[in-house]
Design a protein around this motif. Structure first.
Motif, PDB file in Angstrom:
ATOM      1  N   CYS A 200     -30.482   9.626 -14.412  1.00  0.00           N
ATOM      2  CA  CYS A 200     -30.923   8.283 -14.820  1.00  0.00           C
ATOM      3  C   CYS A 200     -30.626   7.993 -16.294  1.00  0.00           C
ATOM      4  O   CYS A 200     -30.368   6.855 -16.666  1.00  0.00           O
ATOM      5  CB  CYS A 200     -32.410   8.116 -14.537  1.00  0.00           C
ATOM      6  SG  CYS A 200     -32.809   8.290 -12.790  1.00  0.00           S
TER       7      CYS A 200
ATOM      8  N   HIS B  19     -30.209   7.741  -6.555  1.00  0.00           N
ATOM      9  CA  HIS B  19     -31.416   8.356  -7.097  1.00  0.00           C
ATOM     10  C   HIS B  19     -31.912   7.514  -8.275  1.00  0.00           C
ATOM     11  O   HIS B  19     -31.112   7.020  -9.055  1.00  0.00           O
ATOM     12  CB  HIS B  19     -31.093   9.773  -7.573  1.00  0.00           C
ATOM     13  CG  HIS B  19     -32.069  10.278  -8.587  1.00  0.00           C
ATOM     14  ND1 HIS B  19     -33.282  10.797  -8.238  1.00  0.00           N
ATOM     15  CD2 HIS B  19     -32.026  10.282  -9.937  1.00  0.00           C
ATOM     16  CE1 HIS B  19     -33.945  11.115  -9.346  1.00  0.00           C
ATOM     17  NE2 HIS B  19     -33.208  10.816 -10.388  1.00  0.00           N
TER      18      HIS B  19
ATOM     19  N   CYS C  80     -34.244  12.983 -17.239  1.00  0.00           N
ATOM     20  CA  CYS C  80     -33.467  13.087 -15.992  1.00  0.00           C
ATOM     21  C   CYS C  80     -31.972  13.059 -16.298  1.00  0.00           C
ATOM     22  O   CYS C  80     -31.479  12.144 -16.959  1.00  0.00           O
ATOM     23  CB  CYS C  80     -33.832  11.954 -15.054  1.00  0.00           C
ATOM     24  SG  CYS C  80     -32.801  11.935 -13.582  1.00  0.00           S
TER      25      CYS C  80
END
Ligand code: ZN
Length: 261
Positions: free
Chosen positions: A98, A88, A95
């Motif tokens: 991330c 992803h 996020c």
């Protein structure tokens, strides 16, 4: 050109051991096999000892965390032993995947990847007195061709159960106030791996690991001084997770972040 300021407020360092509770197969990306070699060899370092690449542990923590958060795996980053690897990646500054584990260069972020995971070498003495030759065992398994249903036996190399890899070192950098609490997610990431498996062939019984003798250390302030706390030294993963609230409070008190989230 616009400049930007990245402020490092401190680092949280988690050290410990990885113990293989079952045989461990972390393969290499090579797809040709030389004469006299097993079909699926384990990855080895410059001293011909098996090791746990930091990228393997971090990648597994990431993929487990992606599944827990239910995010879309939208980027193919390569192949391992013939299987596509997808991750992803997004531009959302908050996020949960991330921010900790990073993104590829296509996606902009306001601060660097928080988590770095070092390669973890084998402790050779952990396999002393065993029958392991060159720190590994070879397991025969039968691969079934999905199209023709033909069975072909192949040899898979594994590091035997009982092997200890040390020192494991995870370095978590704090760039935002909210990062301090995110360290709790790193512990969850390790727990997810311990409950799943590390390396390949997990559905066939390989790769059960335990994270042991863990210590959390902070480095912070203008002198970048190292601080330890006996409550968070030489603990099992379960003990650290049980002390999570206390641990995060200690981190918040010791890593000062000026302004902003
Ligand atoms: Zn994301």
């Amino acid at each position: 050109m616009d400049g930007r300021t990245i402020q490092l407020y401190g680092r949280i360092i988690l050290r410990g051991d990885i113990r293989a509770l079952s045989g461990l197969h972390i393969g290499t990306s090579k797809d040709t096999v030389g004469i006299g070699e097993v079909d699926l060899p384990v990855i080895r370092d410059a001293y011909r000892r098996p090791y746990v690449p930091g990228s393997s542990l971090k990648g597994k923590m990431r993929s487990q965390w992606e599944k827990l958060k239910g995010v879309q795996q939208n980027q193919q980053i390569g192949r391992v032993e013939g299987k596509e690897v997808w991750i992803h990646a997004c531009e959302d500054l908050a996020c949960p995947v991330c921010t900790i584990y990073g993104v590829t260069g296509d996606f902009a972020k306001d601060a660097p990847t928080r988590l770095a995971v070092r390669d973890v070498p084998l402790k050779p003495e952990s396999l002393e007195g065993t029958t392991a030759i060159l720190y590994s065992e070879v397991k025969w398994e039968v691969a079934i061709d999905r199209v023709t249903s033909a069975a072909s036996p192949r040899q898979m190399e594994r590091v035997p159960a009982g092997a200890v890899f040390s020192p494991m070192e995870l370095v978590f950098s704090v760039y935002k106030a909210a990062d301090r609490a995110r360290f709790g997610d790193v512990l969850t990431g390790l727990q997810l791996v311990a409950d799943d498996y590390l390396g390949g062939q997990g559905s066939r019984g390989s790769g059960k690991v335990a994270f042991e003798d863990l210590s959390v250390t902070l480095k912070t302030g203008d002198e970048y001084r190292e601080e330890t706390h006996p409550s968070f030294s030489h603990k099992s993963l379960e003990e650290l997770i049980a002390a999570r609230a206390e641990l995060l409070k200690w981190i918040e008190e010791h890593i000062a972040v000026n302004g902003g989230a």
